[in-house]
Write a protein that holds these residues in place. Structure first.
Motif, PDB file in Angstrom:
ATOM      1  N   ARG A 117       0.873  -1.181   0.000  1.00  0.00           N
ATOM      2  CA  ARG A 117       0.000   0.000   0.000  1.00  0.00           C
ATOM      3  C   ARG A 117       0.905   1.224   0.000  1.00  0.00           C
ATOM      4  O   ARG A 117       1.675   1.434   0.943  1.00  0.00           O
ATOM      5  CB  ARG A 117      -0.891  -0.017   1.241  1.00  0.00           C
ATOM      6  N   PHE A 118       0.835   2.035  -1.071  1.00  0.00           N
ATOM      7  CA  PHE A 118       1.773   3.138  -1.209  1.00  0.00           C
ATOM      8  C   PHE A 118       1.052   4.402  -1.647  1.00  0.00           C
ATOM      9  O   PHE A 118      -0.044   4.366  -2.205  1.00  0.00           O
ATOM     10  CB  PHE A 118       2.870   2.785  -2.221  1.00  0.00           C
ATOM     11  N   ASP A 119       1.725   5.534  -1.415  1.00  0.00           N
ATOM     12  CA  ASP A 119       1.197   6.836  -1.815  1.00  0.00           C
ATOM     13  C   ASP A 119       2.328   7.600  -2.495  1.00  0.00           C
ATOM     14  O   ASP A 119       3.146   8.259  -1.844  1.00  0.00           O
ATOM     15  CB  ASP A 119       0.684   7.593  -0.586  1.00  0.00           C
ATOM     16  N   ALA A 120       2.399   7.503  -3.826  1.00  0.00           N
ATOM     17  CA  ALA A 120       3.457   8.130  -4.611  1.00  0.00           C
ATOM     18  C   ALA A 120       3.081   8.003  -6.079  1.00  0.00           C
ATOM     19  O   ALA A 120       2.231   7.200  -6.449  1.00  0.00           O
ATOM     20  CB  ALA A 120       4.809   7.461  -4.352  1.00  0.00           C
ATOM     21  N   ARG A 121       3.744   8.787  -6.919  1.00  0.00           N
ATOM     22  CA  ARG A 121       3.514   8.661  -8.354  1.00  0.00           C
ATOM     23  C   ARG A 121       4.093   7.366  -8.888  1.00  0.00           C
ATOM     24  O   ARG A 121       3.446   6.639  -9.655  1.00  0.00           O
ATOM     25  CB  ARG A 121       4.154   9.849  -9.080  1.00  0.00           C
ATOM     26  N   ASP A 122       5.344   7.060  -8.476  1.00  0.00           N
ATOM     27  CA  ASP A 122       6.066   5.907  -9.014  1.00  0.00           C
ATOM     28  C   ASP A 122       6.274   4.860  -7.939  1.00  0.00           C
ATOM     29  O   ASP A 122       6.498   5.186  -6.766  1.00  0.00           O
ATOM     30  CB  ASP A 122       7.445   6.324  -9.534  1.00  0.00           C
ATOM     31  N   ALA A 123       6.243   3.602  -8.350  1.00  0.00           N
ATOM     32  CA  ALA A 123       6.585   2.490  -7.462  1.00  0.00           C
ATOM     33  C   ALA A 123       7.562   1.571  -8.187  1.00  0.00           C
ATOM     34  O   ALA A 123       7.333   1.195  -9.349  1.00  0.00           O
ATOM     35  CB  ALA A 123       5.345   1.715  -7.041  1.00  0.00           C
ATOM     36  N   HIS A 124       8.663   1.253  -7.509  1.00  0.00           N
ATOM     37  CA  HIS A 124       9.695   0.381  -8.073  1.00  0.00           C
ATOM     38  C   HIS A 124       9.954  -0.768  -7.106  1.00  0.00           C
ATOM     39  O   HIS A 124       9.687  -0.657  -5.906  1.00  0.00           O
ATOM     40  CB  HIS A 124      11.018   1.131  -8.280  1.00  0.00           C
ATOM     41  N   LEU A 125      10.522  -1.850  -7.640  1.00  0.00           N
ATOM     42  CA  LEU A 125      10.891  -2.983  -6.805  1.00  0.00           C
ATOM     43  C   LEU A 125      12.229  -3.524  -7.296  1.00  0.00           C
ATOM     44  O   LEU A 125      12.401  -3.786  -8.495  1.00  0.00           O
ATOM     45  CB  LEU A 125       9.818  -4.073  -6.878  1.00  0.00           C
ATOM     46  N   VAL A 126      13.177  -3.675  -6.366  1.00  0.00           N
ATOM     47  CA  VAL A 126      14.461  -4.289  -6.697  1.00  0.00           C
ATOM     48  C   VAL A 126      14.273  -5.801  -6.687  1.00  0.00           C
ATOM     49  O   VAL A 126      13.869  -6.373  -5.664  1.00  0.00           O
ATOM     50  CB  VAL A 126      15.553  -3.871  -5.695  1.00  0.00           C
ATOM     51  N   LEU A 127      14.544  -6.422  -7.824  1.00  0.00           N
ATOM     52  CA  LEU A 127      14.331  -7.853  -8.011  1.00  0.00           C
ATOM     53  C   LEU A 127      15.590  -8.514  -8.556  1.00  0.00           C
ATOM     54  O   LEU A 127      16.403  -7.874  -9.222  1.00  0.00           O
ATOM     55  CB  LEU A 127      13.188  -8.107  -9.001  1.00  0.00           C
ATOM     56  N   SER A 128      15.705  -9.811  -8.293  1.00  0.00           N
ATOM     57  CA  SER A 128      16.768 -10.605  -8.877  1.00  0.00           C
ATOM     58  C   SER A 128      16.305 -12.059  -8.917  1.00  0.00           C
ATOM     59  O   SER A 128      15.234 -12.407  -8.398  1.00  0.00           O
ATOM     60  CB  SER A 128      18.058 -10.473  -8.052  1.00  0.00           C
ATOM     61  N   THR A 129      17.095 -12.905  -9.539  1.00  0.00           N
ATOM     62  CA  THR A 129      16.824 -14.342  -9.562  1.00  0.00           C
ATOM     63  C   THR A 129      18.097 -15.081  -9.912  1.00  0.00           C
ATOM     64  O   THR A 129      18.957 -14.554 -10.623  1.00  0.00           O
ATOM     65  CB  THR A 129      15.719 -14.694 -10.570  1.00  0.00           C
ATOM     66  N   GLU A 130      18.215 -16.306  -9.406  1.00  0.00           N
ATOM     67  CA  GLU A 130      19.330 -17.156  -9.769  1.00  0.00           C
ATOM     68  C   GLU A 130      18.951 -18.115 -10.893  1.00  0.00           C
ATOM     69  O   GLU A 130      19.793 -18.877 -11.373  1.00  0.00           O
ATOM     70  CB  GLU A 130      19.814 -17.939  -8.540  1.00  0.00           C
ATOM     71  N   ARG A 131      17.689 -18.083 -11.298  1.00  0.00           N
ATOM     72  CA  ARG A 131      17.240 -18.928 -12.402  1.00  0.00           C
ATOM     73  C   ARG A 131      17.777 -18.410 -13.735  1.00  0.00           C
ATOM     74  O   ARG A 131      17.928 -17.206 -13.937  1.00  0.00           O
ATOM     75  CB  ARG A 131      15.705 -18.945 -12.470  1.00  0.00           C
ATOM     76  N   ARG A 132      18.030 -19.316 -14.649  1.00  0.00           N
ATOM     77  CA  ARG A 132      18.452 -18.918 -15.979  1.00  0.00           C
ATOM     78  C   ARG A 132      17.254 -18.527 -16.838  1.00  0.00           C
ATOM     79  O   ARG A 132      17.383 -17.714 -17.751  1.00  0.00           O
ATOM     80  CB  ARG A 132      19.230 -20.051 -16.653  1.00  0.00           C
ATOM     81  N   GLU A 133      16.105 -19.137 -16.547  1.00  0.00           N
ATOM     82  CA  GLU A 133      14.913 -18.832 -17.327  1.00  0.00           C
ATOM     83  C   GLU A 133      14.222 -17.593 -16.781  1.00  0.00           C
ATOM     84  O   GLU A 133      14.168 -17.376 -15.572  1.00  0.00           O
ATOM     85  CB  GLU A 133      13.933 -20.015 -17.305  1.00  0.00           C
TER      86      GLU A 133
END
Length: 317
Positions: free
Chosen positions: A235-251
Protein backbone atom coordinates in the motif's frame (compact mmCIF):
# COMPACT_ATOMS: atom_id res chain seq x y z
CA UNK A 1 31.85 26.67 -0.50
CA UNK A 2 32.52 24.07 2.18
CA UNK A 3 36.27 23.85 2.82
CA UNK A 4 35.75 20.29 4.16
CA UNK A 5 38.60 20.83 6.64
CA UNK A 6 41.11 20.69 3.73
CA UNK A 7 40.83 16.94 3.62
CA UNK A 8 42.76 15.49 0.69
CA UNK A 9 41.09 12.99 -1.57
CA UNK A 10 42.13 9.42 -0.66
CA UNK A 11 43.80 7.40 -3.42
CA UNK A 12 41.46 5.10 -5.33
CA UNK A 13 43.10 1.93 -4.05
CA UNK A 14 41.59 -1.48 -3.44
CA UNK A 15 39.42 -1.50 -6.55
CA UNK A 16 38.16 -4.82 -7.85
CA UNK A 17 38.51 -3.52 -11.41
CA UNK A 18 38.11 -0.43 -13.59
CA UNK A 19 35.53 -0.07 -16.34
CA UNK A 20 35.27 2.40 -19.25
CA UNK A 21 38.90 3.51 -18.72
CA UNK A 22 42.26 2.30 -17.53
CA UNK A 23 42.96 2.71 -13.78
CA UNK A 24 43.41 6.31 -12.67
CA UNK A 25 46.03 7.00 -10.04
CA UNK A 26 47.45 10.20 -8.53
CA UNK A 27 49.56 10.83 -11.66
CA UNK A 28 46.54 10.71 -13.98
CA UNK A 29 44.38 12.89 -11.70
CA UNK A 30 47.04 15.44 -10.77
CA UNK A 31 46.10 18.95 -11.81
CA UNK A 32 42.49 18.04 -12.61
CA UNK A 33 39.27 18.90 -10.85
CA UNK A 34 37.73 15.56 -9.89
CA UNK A 35 34.13 14.67 -9.12
CA UNK A 36 33.86 11.36 -7.27
CA UNK A 37 30.40 9.81 -7.51
CA UNK A 38 29.49 6.88 -5.24
CA UNK A 39 26.63 4.85 -6.71
CA UNK A 40 24.99 1.46 -6.91
CA UNK A 41 22.90 0.50 -9.91
CA UNK A 42 19.64 -0.38 -8.12
CA UNK A 43 19.47 2.94 -6.25
CA UNK A 44 16.56 5.12 -7.43
CA UNK A 45 18.18 8.20 -5.90
CA UNK A 46 21.31 7.63 -7.97
CA UNK A 47 19.26 6.95 -11.10
CA UNK A 48 17.53 10.32 -10.73
CA UNK A 49 20.85 12.11 -10.07
CA UNK A 50 22.80 10.42 -12.86
CA UNK A 51 21.60 12.58 -15.80
CA UNK A 52 23.15 15.60 -14.07
CA UNK A 53 26.48 13.89 -13.40
CA UNK A 54 26.54 12.61 -16.98
CA UNK A 55 25.81 16.09 -18.34
CA UNK A 56 28.50 17.71 -16.16
CA UNK A 57 31.08 15.16 -17.30
CA UNK A 58 30.35 15.92 -20.94
CA UNK A 59 30.03 19.71 -20.51
CA UNK A 60 33.21 20.29 -18.49
CA UNK A 61 35.54 17.52 -19.67
CA UNK A 62 37.44 19.85 -21.97
CA UNK A 63 37.80 22.32 -19.08
CA UNK A 64 39.70 19.74 -17.01
CA UNK A 65 36.95 17.93 -15.08
CA UNK A 66 37.32 14.19 -14.50
CA UNK A 67 34.30 12.34 -13.16
CA UNK A 68 34.99 9.01 -11.46
CA UNK A 69 32.07 6.75 -10.67
CA UNK A 70 32.67 4.47 -7.68
CA UNK A 71 30.26 1.55 -7.80
CA UNK A 72 29.89 0.20 -4.26
CA UNK A 73 27.19 -2.51 -4.10
CA UNK A 74 24.27 -2.36 -1.69
CA UNK A 75 22.86 -5.82 -2.44
CA UNK A 76 24.82 -9.05 -2.95
CA UNK A 77 23.93 -9.50 -6.64
CA UNK A 78 25.30 -6.01 -7.39
CA UNK A 79 28.81 -7.43 -7.02
CA UNK A 80 28.44 -8.98 -10.48
CA UNK A 81 30.38 -7.02 -13.07
CA UNK A 82 27.90 -7.97 -15.80
CA UNK A 83 25.14 -6.00 -14.04
CA UNK A 84 27.41 -2.98 -13.60
CA UNK A 85 28.42 -3.08 -17.27
CA UNK A 86 24.78 -3.24 -18.33
CA UNK A 87 23.91 -0.27 -16.13
CA UNK A 88 26.81 1.70 -17.65
CA UNK A 89 25.56 0.91 -21.15
CA UNK A 90 21.90 1.66 -20.40
CA UNK A 91 22.68 4.98 -18.69
CA UNK A 92 25.16 6.06 -21.36
CA UNK A 93 27.99 6.49 -18.84
CA UNK A 94 31.20 7.47 -20.64
CA UNK A 95 33.34 8.42 -17.65
CA UNK A 96 35.63 6.07 -15.66
CA UNK A 97 33.96 3.66 -13.24
CA UNK A 98 35.82 1.84 -10.50
CA UNK A 99 34.29 -1.33 -9.03
CA UNK A 100 34.50 -1.12 -5.24
CA UNK A 101 33.10 -4.52 -4.26
CA UNK A 102 35.15 -4.71 -1.07
CA UNK A 103 34.18 -1.19 0.09
CA UNK A 104 37.86 -0.16 0.13
CA UNK A 105 37.28 3.25 -1.48
CA UNK A 106 33.98 3.73 0.39
CA UNK A 107 35.85 3.21 3.66
CA UNK A 108 38.76 5.45 2.67
CA UNK A 109 36.28 8.30 2.05
CA UNK A 110 34.33 7.39 5.20
CA UNK A 111 31.26 7.50 2.98
CA UNK A 112 27.80 6.43 4.17
CA UNK A 113 25.44 7.31 1.32
CA UNK A 114 24.19 6.40 -2.15
CA UNK A 115 24.52 8.60 -4.07
CA UNK A 116 27.34 10.77 -2.77
CA UNK A 117 29.35 13.40 -4.63
CA UNK A 118 32.80 14.65 -3.57
CA UNK A 119 34.20 17.72 -5.36
CA UNK A 120 38.01 17.77 -5.43
CA UNK A 121 40.13 20.72 -6.56
CA UNK A 122 43.23 20.57 -8.73
CA UNK A 123 45.42 20.26 -5.63
CA UNK A 124 43.57 17.14 -4.51
CA UNK A 125 41.62 18.79 -1.69
CA UNK A 126 37.96 17.87 -1.15
CA UNK A 127 36.21 21.21 -1.29
CA UNK A 128 32.53 20.26 -1.25
CA UNK A 129 30.21 17.28 -0.96
CA UNK A 130 26.59 16.41 -1.67
CA UNK A 131 24.78 13.44 -0.15
CA UNK A 132 21.59 12.33 -1.89
CA UNK A 133 19.64 14.05 -4.64
CA UNK A 134 19.11 17.73 -5.27
CA UNK A 135 21.05 21.02 -5.05
CA UNK A 136 22.11 20.55 -8.67
CA UNK A 137 22.54 24.24 -9.42
CA UNK A 138 24.76 24.67 -6.37
CA UNK A 139 26.81 21.60 -7.32
CA UNK A 140 27.38 22.82 -10.86
CA UNK A 141 28.42 26.24 -9.56
CA UNK A 142 31.01 24.49 -7.39
CA UNK A 143 32.36 22.68 -10.46
CA UNK A 144 32.60 25.98 -12.34
CA UNK A 145 34.34 27.71 -9.44
CA UNK A 146 36.90 24.93 -9.09
CA UNK A 147 37.55 24.99 -12.85
CA UNK A 148 37.66 28.78 -12.99
CA UNK A 149 34.91 29.02 -15.61
CA UNK A 150 31.62 30.88 -15.61
CA UNK A 151 28.87 30.18 -18.10
CA UNK A 152 25.26 29.16 -18.41
CA UNK A 153 24.35 25.99 -16.50
CA UNK A 154 23.63 22.84 -18.48
CA UNK A 155 20.01 21.97 -19.18
CA UNK A 156 19.02 18.56 -17.79
CA UNK A 157 15.69 16.76 -17.83
CA UNK A 158 15.61 13.14 -16.74
CA UNK A 159 13.25 10.78 -18.54
CA UNK A 160 11.90 7.35 -17.64
CA UNK A 161 13.35 6.12 -14.35
CA UNK A 162 15.71 9.12 -14.37
CA UNK A 163 12.81 11.60 -14.14
CA UNK A 164 12.68 13.74 -11.02
CA UNK A 165 10.42 12.40 -8.26
CA UNK A 166 7.03 13.93 -7.65
CA UNK A 167 8.12 15.19 -4.25
CA UNK A 168 4.79 16.86 -3.51
CA UNK A 169 2.98 13.52 -3.58
CA UNK A 170 5.74 11.24 -2.29
CA UNK A 171 4.54 9.98 1.10
CA UNK A 172 5.79 6.40 1.23
CA UNK A 173 9.41 5.74 2.26
CA UNK A 174 11.80 3.14 0.88
CA UNK A 175 10.69 -0.26 2.17
CA UNK A 176 13.20 -3.07 2.66
CA UNK A 177 11.80 -6.61 2.62
CA UNK A 178 14.60 -8.63 4.25
CA UNK A 179 14.52 -8.83 8.04
CA UNK A 180 17.89 -7.08 8.37
CA UNK A 181 16.32 -3.69 7.64
CA UNK A 182 12.71 -4.51 6.87
CA UNK A 183 9.52 -3.69 8.74
CA UNK A 184 5.82 -3.29 8.04
CA UNK A 185 5.00 -6.88 7.01
CA UNK A 186 1.33 -7.64 7.60
CA UNK A 187 0.74 -11.33 8.36
CA UNK A 188 -2.14 -12.77 10.38
CA UNK A 189 -0.18 -15.98 10.95
CA UNK A 190 3.08 -14.34 11.97
CA UNK A 191 6.32 -14.79 10.07
CA UNK A 192 9.51 -16.85 10.12
CA UNK A 193 13.08 -15.97 9.22
CA UNK A 194 15.42 -18.03 7.05
CA UNK A 195 12.91 -20.82 6.44
CA UNK A 196 10.00 -21.30 4.02
CA UNK A 197 6.53 -20.37 5.22
CA UNK A 198 3.08 -19.99 3.68
CA UNK A 199 1.58 -16.50 3.77
CA UNK A 200 -1.80 -15.03 2.90
CA UNK A 201 -2.67 -11.49 1.87
CA UNK A 202 -4.89 -9.66 4.37
CA UNK A 203 -8.22 -8.21 3.29
CA UNK A 204 -6.80 -4.70 3.71
CA UNK A 205 -3.35 -3.20 4.03
CA UNK A 206 -2.55 -0.19 6.16
CA UNK A 207 -0.73 2.76 4.60
CA UNK A 208 2.88 1.90 3.70
CA UNK A 209 2.36 -1.72 4.72
CA UNK A 210 3.18 -4.82 2.67
CA UNK A 211 2.21 -8.47 2.69
CA UNK A 212 2.92 -11.81 1.01
CA UNK A 213 0.91 -14.62 -0.55
CA UNK A 214 2.38 -18.05 -1.26
CA UNK A 215 5.43 -19.79 0.14
CA UNK A 216 8.29 -17.40 0.80
CA UNK A 217 11.55 -17.43 2.73
CA UNK A 218 12.33 -14.14 4.47
CA UNK A 219 16.11 -13.73 4.59
CA UNK A 220 18.31 -10.99 5.95
CA UNK A 221 18.49 -8.92 2.75
CA UNK A 222 15.78 -10.43 0.54
CA UNK A 223 12.67 -12.56 0.31
CA UNK A 224 12.60 -15.59 -2.02
CA UNK A 225 9.57 -17.29 -3.59
CA UNK A 226 9.93 -21.04 -3.01
CA UNK A 227 7.06 -22.29 -5.21
CA UNK A 228 4.98 -21.06 -8.13
CA UNK A 229 2.21 -18.50 -7.82
CA UNK A 230 3.38 -16.15 -5.10
CA UNK A 231 2.74 -12.44 -4.76
CA UNK A 232 3.75 -9.30 -2.87
CA UNK A 233 1.29 -6.52 -2.09
CA UNK A 234 2.16 -2.98 -1.00
CA UNK A 235 0.00 0.00 0.00
CA UNK A 236 1.77 3.14 -1.21
CA UNK A 237 1.20 6.84 -1.81
CA UNK A 238 3.46 8.13 -4.61
CA UNK A 239 3.51 8.66 -8.35
CA UNK A 240 6.07 5.91 -9.01
CA UNK A 241 6.59 2.49 -7.46
CA UNK A 242 9.69 0.38 -8.07
CA UNK A 243 10.89 -2.98 -6.80
CA UNK A 244 14.46 -4.29 -6.70
CA UNK A 245 14.33 -7.85 -8.01
CA UNK A 246 16.77 -10.61 -8.88
CA UNK A 247 16.82 -14.34 -9.56
CA UNK A 248 19.33 -17.16 -9.77
CA UNK A 249 17.24 -18.93 -12.40
CA UNK A 250 18.45 -18.92 -15.98
CA UNK A 251 14.91 -18.83 -17.33
CA UNK A 252 12.92 -15.58 -17.19
CA UNK A 253 10.15 -15.33 -14.59
CA UNK A 254 6.93 -13.73 -15.84
CA UNK A 255 4.97 -11.52 -13.46
CA UNK A 256 1.81 -9.43 -13.46
CA UNK A 257 1.18 -6.13 -11.70
CA UNK A 258 -2.25 -5.06 -10.45
CA UNK A 259 -3.28 -1.65 -9.12
CA UNK A 260 -6.23 -1.85 -6.72
CA UNK A 261 -6.98 -5.28 -8.16
CA UNK A 262 -7.00 -4.19 -11.81
CA UNK A 263 -4.54 -3.89 -14.69
CA UNK A 264 -2.58 -0.61 -14.40
CA UNK A 265 -3.52 0.66 -17.86
CA UNK A 266 -1.91 4.07 -18.49
CA UNK A 267 -0.39 3.98 -14.99
CA UNK A 268 1.95 1.12 -15.88
CA UNK A 269 5.66 1.53 -15.16
CA UNK A 270 8.45 1.26 -17.66
CA UNK A 271 8.97 -2.46 -17.01
CA UNK A 272 5.35 -3.56 -17.49
CA UNK A 273 2.73 -3.05 -20.18
CA UNK A 274 -0.80 -1.69 -19.80
CA UNK A 275 -2.05 -5.16 -18.89
CA UNK A 276 0.52 -5.26 -16.09
CA UNK A 277 2.64 -7.97 -17.72
CA UNK A 278 6.38 -7.99 -17.13
CA UNK A 279 9.37 -10.33 -17.03
CA UNK A 280 12.12 -10.74 -14.42
CA UNK A 281 15.29 -11.48 -16.35
CA UNK A 282 18.15 -10.08 -14.28
CA UNK A 283 18.91 -8.35 -11.02
CA UNK A 284 18.04 -4.63 -11.11
CA UNK A 285 15.37 -2.12 -10.12
CA UNK A 286 12.06 -2.59 -11.97
CA UNK A 287 9.64 0.30 -12.43
CA UNK A 288 6.18 -1.16 -11.85
CA UNK A 289 3.94 1.91 -11.63
CA UNK A 290 3.93 5.50 -12.84
CA UNK A 291 0.52 6.89 -11.95
CA UNK A 292 -1.21 8.78 -14.71
CA UNK A 293 -3.51 11.63 -13.73
CA UNK A 294 -4.43 12.18 -10.09
CA UNK A 295 -1.85 10.80 -7.65
CA UNK A 296 -3.50 8.92 -4.78
CA UNK A 297 -2.88 6.07 -2.39
CA UNK A 298 -3.02 2.73 -4.16
CA UNK A 299 -2.51 -0.96 -3.51
CA UNK A 300 0.09 -2.59 -5.73
CA UNK A 301 0.26 -6.36 -6.14
CA UNK A 302 2.94 -8.16 -8.12
CA UNK A 303 2.30 -11.86 -8.79
CA UNK A 304 5.03 -14.24 -9.98
CA UNK A 305 4.12 -17.33 -11.99
CA UNK A 306 7.34 -19.23 -11.27
CA UNK A 307 9.47 -19.85 -8.20
CA UNK A 308 12.86 -18.26 -7.70
CA UNK A 309 11.90 -14.59 -7.64
CA UNK A 310 14.00 -12.61 -5.14
CA UNK A 311 12.75 -9.24 -3.90
CA UNK A 312 14.82 -6.75 -1.92
CA UNK A 313 13.18 -3.34 -1.55
CA UNK A 314 10.36 -1.10 -2.78
CA UNK A 315 11.31 2.46 -3.70
CA UNK A 316 9.05 5.32 -4.73
CA UNK A 317 9.09 8.58 -6.59
Amino acid sequence: MNVFERLHMPPLRGATKWLVSEPLGPAELRGHVVLVNFWTFTCINWLRQEPYVRAWSQAYRDDGLIVVGVHTPEFSFEHQTEGIRKAIEERGIDYPVVVDNDYAIWTAFDNHYWPALYFVDAEGVIRHHQFGEGRYEECERVIQELLGVERELVSVEGVGVEAEADWEHLRTPETYLGYGRGSGLASANGHAFDEPRLYELPDRLRSNGWALAGEWTIGREKIVLEHTDGSIACRFDARDAHLVLSTERREPIPFRVLLDGEAPGRSHGGDVDEAGEGVLREGRMYQLVRQHGTIRERTLEIAFRESGAEAYAFTFG
